[in-house]
Design a protein around this motif. Structure first.
Motif, PDB file in Angstrom:
ATOM      1  N   ASP A 186       0.797  -1.232   0.000  1.00 44.64           N
ATOM      2  CA  ASP A 186       0.000   0.000   0.000  1.00 44.64           C
ATOM      3  C   ASP A 186       0.827   1.278   0.000  1.00 44.64           C
ATOM      4  O   ASP A 186       0.290   2.350  -0.255  1.00 44.64           O
ATOM      5  CB  ASP A 186      -0.959  -0.015   1.198  1.00 44.64           C
ATOM      6  CG  ASP A 186      -1.888  -1.223   1.152  1.00 44.64           C
ATOM      7  OD1 ASP A 186      -2.503  -1.439   0.096  1.00 44.64           O
ATOM      8  OD2 ASP A 186      -1.968  -1.967   2.143  1.00 44.64           O
ATOM      9  N   PHE A 187       2.119   1.186   0.315  1.00 41.33           N
ATOM     10  CA  PHE A 187       2.970   2.368   0.229  1.00 41.33           C
ATOM     11  C   PHE A 187       4.074   2.179  -0.817  1.00 41.33           C
ATOM     12  O   PHE A 187       4.137   2.910  -1.802  1.00 41.33           O
ATOM     13  CB  PHE A 187       3.595   2.689   1.597  1.00 41.33           C
ATOM     14  CG  PHE A 187       2.629   3.295   2.571  1.00 41.33           C
ATOM     15  CD1 PHE A 187       2.024   4.516   2.322  1.00 41.33           C
ATOM     16  CD2 PHE A 187       2.305   2.639   3.741  1.00 41.33           C
ATOM     17  CE1 PHE A 187       1.115   5.083   3.206  1.00 41.33           C
ATOM     18  CE2 PHE A 187       1.408   3.186   4.641  1.00 41.33           C
ATOM     19  CZ  PHE A 187       0.809   4.411   4.373  1.00 41.33           C
ATOM     20  N   TYR A 188       4.923   1.175  -0.616  1.00 43.04           N
ATOM     21  CA  TYR A 188       6.092   1.001  -1.483  1.00 43.04           C
ATOM     22  C   TYR A 188       5.692   0.756  -2.938  1.00 43.04           C
ATOM     23  O   TYR A 188       6.126   1.471  -3.846  1.00 43.04           O
ATOM     24  CB  TYR A 188       6.952  -0.162  -0.959  1.00 43.04           C
ATOM     25  CG  TYR A 188       8.246  -0.345  -1.715  1.00 43.04           C
ATOM     26  CD1 TYR A 188       9.363   0.441  -1.421  1.00 43.04           C
ATOM     27  CD2 TYR A 188       8.370  -1.309  -2.725  1.00 43.04           C
ATOM     28  CE1 TYR A 188      10.552   0.268  -2.105  1.00 43.04           C
ATOM     29  CE2 TYR A 188       9.555  -1.482  -3.416  1.00 43.04           C
ATOM     30  CZ  TYR A 188      10.643  -0.689  -3.107  1.00 43.04           C
ATOM     31  OH  TYR A 188      11.827  -0.851  -3.798  1.00 43.04           O
ATOM     32  N   LYS A 189       4.845  -0.257  -3.175  1.00 39.11           N
ATOM     33  CA  LYS A 189       4.465  -0.602  -4.539  1.00 39.11           C
ATOM     34  C   LYS A 189       3.576   0.469  -5.173  1.00 39.11           C
ATOM     35  O   LYS A 189       3.740   0.838  -6.340  1.00 39.11           O
ATOM     36  CB  LYS A 189       3.736  -1.951  -4.560  1.00 39.11           C
ATOM     37  CG  LYS A 189       3.346  -2.397  -5.973  1.00 39.11           C
ATOM     38  CD  LYS A 189       2.525  -3.674  -5.934  1.00 39.11           C
ATOM     39  CE  LYS A 189       2.044  -4.042  -7.335  1.00 39.11           C
ATOM     40  NZ  LYS A 189       1.113  -5.186  -7.296  1.00 39.11           N
ATOM     41  N   THR A 190       2.629   1.011  -4.385  1.00 40.97           N
ATOM     42  CA  THR A 190       1.653   1.965  -4.931  1.00 40.97           C
ATOM     43  C   THR A 190       2.260   3.331  -5.208  1.00 40.97           C
ATOM     44  O   THR A 190       1.988   3.941  -6.242  1.00 40.97           O
ATOM     45  CB  THR A 190       0.468   2.113  -3.953  1.00 40.97           C
ATOM     46  OG1 THR A 190      -0.087   0.817  -3.733  1.00 40.97           O
ATOM     47  CG2 THR A 190      -0.599   3.036  -4.529  1.00 40.97           C
ATOM     48  N   PHE A 191       3.116   3.827  -4.314  1.00 39.24           N
ATOM     49  CA  PHE A 191       3.581   5.206  -4.432  1.00 39.24           C
ATOM     50  C   PHE A 191       5.053   5.345  -4.802  1.00 39.24           C
ATOM     51  O   PHE A 191       5.458   6.375  -5.340  1.00 39.24           O
ATOM     52  CB  PHE A 191       3.317   5.962  -3.117  1.00 39.24           C
ATOM     53  CG  PHE A 191       1.865   6.041  -2.742  1.00 39.24           C
ATOM     54  CD1 PHE A 191       0.984   6.829  -3.470  1.00 39.24           C
ATOM     55  CD2 PHE A 191       1.370   5.296  -1.686  1.00 39.24           C
ATOM     56  CE1 PHE A 191      -0.349   6.891  -3.136  1.00 39.24           C
ATOM     57  CE2 PHE A 191       0.030   5.346  -1.340  1.00 39.24           C
ATOM     58  CZ  PHE A 191      -0.846   6.149  -2.072  1.00 39.24           C
ATOM     59  N   LEU A 192       5.879   4.317  -4.539  1.00 42.55           N
ATOM     60  CA  LEU A 192       7.312   4.462  -4.783  1.00 42.55           C
ATOM     61  C   LEU A 192       7.814   3.673  -5.988  1.00 42.55           C
ATOM     62  O   LEU A 192       8.589   4.194  -6.785  1.00 42.55           O
ATOM     63  CB  LEU A 192       8.099   4.041  -3.526  1.00 42.55           C
ATOM     64  CG  LEU A 192       7.843   4.861  -2.251  1.00 42.55           C
ATOM     65  CD1 LEU A 192       8.639   4.281  -1.081  1.00 42.55           C
ATOM     66  CD2 LEU A 192       8.212   6.330  -2.464  1.00 42.55           C
ATOM     67  N   ARG A 193       7.394   2.410  -6.107  1.00 46.62           N
ATOM     68  CA  ARG A 193       7.935   1.540  -7.164  1.00 46.62           C
ATOM     69  C   ARG A 193       6.806   0.734  -7.803  1.00 46.62           C
ATOM     70  O   ARG A 193       6.659  -0.467  -7.552  1.00 46.62           O
ATOM     71  CB  ARG A 193       8.982   0.591  -6.565  1.00 46.62           C
ATOM     72  CG  ARG A 193      10.256   1.284  -6.089  1.00 46.62           C
ATOM     73  CD  ARG A 193      11.290   1.357  -7.177  1.00 46.62           C
ATOM     74  NE  ARG A 193      11.793   0.038  -7.519  1.00 46.62           N
ATOM     75  CZ  ARG A 193      12.555  -0.212  -8.571  1.00 46.62           C
ATOM     76  NH1 ARG A 193      12.874   0.762  -9.402  1.00 46.62           N
ATOM     77  NH2 ARG A 193      12.980  -1.443  -8.814  1.00 46.62           N
ATOM     78  N   LYS A 194       6.019   1.401  -8.645  1.00 49.32           N
ATOM     79  CA  LYS A 194       4.871   0.729  -9.277  1.00 49.32           C
ATOM     80  C   LYS A 194       5.295  -0.490 -10.102  1.00 49.32           C
ATOM     81  O   LYS A 194       4.550  -1.453 -10.228  1.00 49.32           O
ATOM     82  CB  LYS A 194       4.116   1.714 -10.179  1.00 49.32           C
ATOM     83  CG  LYS A 194       3.234   2.693  -9.427  1.00 49.32           C
ATOM     84  CD  LYS A 194       2.352   3.461 -10.398  1.00 49.32           C
ATOM     85  CE  LYS A 194       1.310   4.291  -9.674  1.00 49.32           C
ATOM     86  NZ  LYS A 194       1.879   5.443  -8.971  1.00 49.32           N
ATOM     87  N   ASN A 195       6.490  -0.446 -10.700  1.00 53.22           N
ATOM     88  CA  ASN A 195       6.933  -1.526 -11.579  1.00 53.22           C
ATOM     89  C   ASN A 195       7.957  -2.466 -10.923  1.00 53.22           C
ATOM     90  O   ASN A 195       8.700  -3.165 -11.607  1.00 53.22           O
ATOM     91  CB  ASN A 195       7.543  -0.928 -12.858  1.00 53.22           C
ATOM     92  CG  ASN A 195       6.526  -0.102 -13.631  1.00 53.22           C
ATOM     93  OD1 ASN A 195       5.377  -0.516 -13.787  1.00 53.22           O
ATOM     94  ND2 ASN A 195       6.935   1.073 -14.095  1.00 53.22           N
ATOM     95  N   ALA A 196       7.977  -2.466  -9.602  1.00 52.51           N
ATOM     96  CA  ALA A 196       8.935  -3.327  -8.904  1.00 52.51           C
ATOM     97  C   ALA A 196       8.667  -4.788  -9.221  1.00 52.51           C
ATOM     98  O   ALA A 196       7.516  -5.210  -9.376  1.00 52.51           O
ATOM     99  CB  ALA A 196       8.831  -3.092  -7.392  1.00 52.51           C
ATOM    100  N   SER A 197       9.752  -5.580  -9.325  1.00 52.28           N
ATOM    101  CA  SER A 197       9.599  -7.010  -9.606  1.00 52.28           C
ATOM    102  C   SER A 197       9.029  -7.727  -8.383  1.00 52.28           C
ATOM    103  O   SER A 197       9.093  -7.223  -7.263  1.00 52.28           O
ATOM    104  CB  SER A 197      10.961  -7.622  -9.955  1.00 52.28           C
ATOM    105  OG  SER A 197      11.788  -7.658  -8.793  1.00 52.28           O
ATOM    106  N   GLN A 198       8.469  -8.930  -8.620  1.00 52.62           N
ATOM    107  CA  GLN A 198       7.903  -9.704  -7.519  1.00 52.62           C
ATOM    108  C   GLN A 198       8.978 -10.065  -6.486  1.00 52.62           C
ATOM    109  O   GLN A 198       8.726 -10.026  -5.278  1.00 52.62           O
ATOM    110  CB  GLN A 198       7.246 -10.991  -8.061  1.00 52.62           C
ATOM    111  CG  GLN A 198       5.951 -10.740  -8.822  1.00 52.62           C
ATOM    112  CD  GLN A 198       4.874 -10.136  -7.934  1.00 52.62           C
ATOM    113  OE1 GLN A 198       4.602 -10.616  -6.849  1.00 52.62           O
ATOM    114  NE2 GLN A 198       4.259  -9.067  -8.413  1.00 52.62           N
ATOM    115  N   LEU A 199      10.169 -10.405  -6.942  1.00 54.39           N
ATOM    116  CA  LEU A 199      11.252 -10.753  -6.017  1.00 54.39           C
ATOM    117  C   LEU A 199      11.621  -9.563  -5.133  1.00 54.39           C
ATOM    118  O   LEU A 199      11.818  -9.712  -3.917  1.00 54.39           O
ATOM    119  CB  LEU A 199      12.478 -11.230  -6.810  1.00 54.39           C
ATOM    120  CG  LEU A 199      13.656 -11.740  -5.962  1.00 54.39           C
ATOM    121  CD1 LEU A 199      13.239 -12.970  -5.155  1.00 54.39           C
ATOM    122  CD2 LEU A 199      14.856 -12.063  -6.853  1.00 54.39           C
TER     123      LEU A 199
END
Length: 494
Positions: free
Chosen positions: A356-369
């Motif tokens: 809810d913070f990292y993926k949504t606001f900082l790294r939308k395209n971050a890998s699953q790993l």
């Protein structure tokens, strides 16, 4: 350390087994969905026992037996309220939430579900709900660490500082490594251990005090009001204790189990297993405290530790009545209760920070790993903050558990319940419900109005806010369409 070898060895074997399960789960964790929700693969038995174990923390074997020992059956109203609340949660929320989260963006967390369900483009709903989770759960985690430290301190004669790290280390290890699957699998083992302890102990106490008739006569001789469920109670007092059951609708660590079930079909059998487990555990808990009155009346020479701290009634009965090896297993049940709840809370906090913070606001395209490892890092961060909060043994952290339970119950309970049964609910209605519920709990707690447990006015006012604010607008066509599709799916498969 002043400790008998069998008890120490039992604890070490138990903790090693939990960490081993964590490493087994590590091999099945390939992406964020696996780490947060176990890839939605839990069968009915694991769903049921994991939901039960994550709910029942150290209070099941320490707090509640102690209250019954001190005051008799009048303290059992809370158990009745919890049973009713848990059953209604399984009946109305479990299956529907499982389907609704899948139809609304395959949501992995509650903030994720709220954001997708109500098409919240601003991110406000996600942020506010994630903040509520982090604030209340960090307090919850600290209380679990304190309970674990107290157990190690009293059982092994450790200093509080050493006990703090010893109690927290194993839980952090398997949660860090294995994520949701580790937490759920260990919860299943821990739930089995807890029910074993809570069925065996009262039976042995009953035999040690001379059977049912002798035990009841001794309890009555101590104080006839021990049998009176209305002793020193008021209508508001009983309603407040029963009101604990409302909290189930909004507890993220319990709702996560519903979201992780492998299918809606699993929910019905999971409900039956979970409620049977819960009723037996709570009945055993009440019996331990109640029969303990008779035992320590007959043996005042060993009643010192219990008179000093009534929450030690289960611990002392286990030490006095059982072979040291069996006592070690029974005392491990307390650790199981603490670890099962703490691990779930650490994981929910990690999920909120990662999804809810990292993926949504900082790294939308971050890998699953990358997301899995960020999730693991967040487990460590939350755990260290909680340990810091618990570091002072004088902190009244455990007293905040009822406050946190009320906060979740009032802020999230009405929103979750109404969102899965009413398609007319809107984004502004959800936002109003979370804010009104949380604010009511804080204000009511501060002023201690009417002596009523703050979850009750919080739940009522939040529900009214959701209804009236939702009526001022209308859900979008997409929201209605997804709700209807999910409801159809639920009715076809339940």
């Amino acid at each position: 350390m002043s400790v008998s070898n069998p008890t120490l060895i039992t604890f070490v074997i138990y903790i090693a087994a939990m960490v081993l399960i964590g490493f087994m789960a590590y091999r099945s964790t390939n992406n964020l969905s696996d780490y947060i929700l176990g890839g939605r693969s839990l069968g009915s038995v694991v769903t049921a026992l994991s939901a039960g174990a994550s709910d029942m923390s150290g209070w099941l074997l320490m707090g509640l037996p102690g209250a019954i020992y001190m005051s008799g059956l009048s303290e059992s109203w809370i158990a009745i309220g919890l049973i009713v609340g848990a059953y209604l949660n399984w009946l109305f929320v479990a299956g529907r939430l499982r389907v609704q989260t899948e139809h609304n963006g395959d949501a992995l967390t509650l903030p994720d579900y709220f954001s997708s369900r109500f098409e919240d483009k601003s991110g406000l709903l996600r942020i506010i709900s994630a903040v509520v989770i982090l604030v209340f759960f960090t307090i919850y985690c600290a209380s679990g660490i304190v309970a674990g430290a107290r157990l190690f301190e009293s059982t092994f004669g450790m200093s509080y500082e050493t006990a703090l790290w010893a109690g927290a280390a194993a839980t952090i290890a398997y949660t860090f490594v294995g994520g949701f699957l580790a937490v759920s699998w260990t919860d299943t083992v821990q739930a089995t251990l807890m029910i074993f302890a809570l069925i065996l102990t009262p039976i042995i106490v009953l035999l040690a005090t001379g059977g049912v008739d002798t035990t009841f006569l001794a309890i009555e001789a101590k104080n006839p009001d021990n049998f009176n469920m209305l002793k020193n109670t008021t209508f508001i007092g009983i309603i407040s204790l029963m009101g604990w059951g409302l909290g189930y609708f909004g507890q993220p660590h319990i709702l996560a189990r519903f979201m992780a079930a492998d299918s809606v079909k699993s929910i019905a059998s999971a409900r039956r297993i979970s409620m049977t487990w819960m009723i037996l555990c709570l009945a055993g808990t009440v019996a331990v405290g109640f029969f303990g009155i008779a035992y320590f009346s007959a043996h005042p020479e060993v009643a010192g530790p219990v008179n000093e701290n009534h929450e030690r009634v289960f611990i002392e009965l286990a030490k006095l009545l059982f072979n040291p090896w069996i006592a070690g297993v029974l005392l491990s049940a307390i650790l199981a209760a603490v670890m099962s709840t703490l691990s779930c809370q650490l994981l929910v906090c990690s999920s909120a920070l990662t999804e809810d913070f990292y993926k949504t606001f900082l790294r939308k395209n971050a890998s699953q790993l990358e997301l899995v490892w960020v999730g693991r890092l967040m487990v460590l961060v939350v755990a260290l903050i909680a340990i810091a909060m618990a570091a002072n043994p004088e902190n009244r952290v455990l007293g905040l558990v009822s406050y946190a339970w009320a906060g979740f119950g009032a802020a999230f309970g009405p929103v979750v319940l109404i969102s899965v049964i009413w398609k007319g609910m809107t984004r502004n209605g959800a936002l109003a419900g979370i804010l009104v519920g949380a604010i009511t709990v804080i204000v009511w707690k501060h002023f201690e109005l009417l002596g009523l447990y703050e979850i009750i006015p919080g739940f009522i006012f939040a529900s009214l806010a959701i209804y009236f604010v939702s009526k001022m607008g209308a859900p979008t066509a997409g929201m209605v369409e997804r709700f209807d599709a999910a409801e159809k799916d639920y009715n076809l498969n339940k």
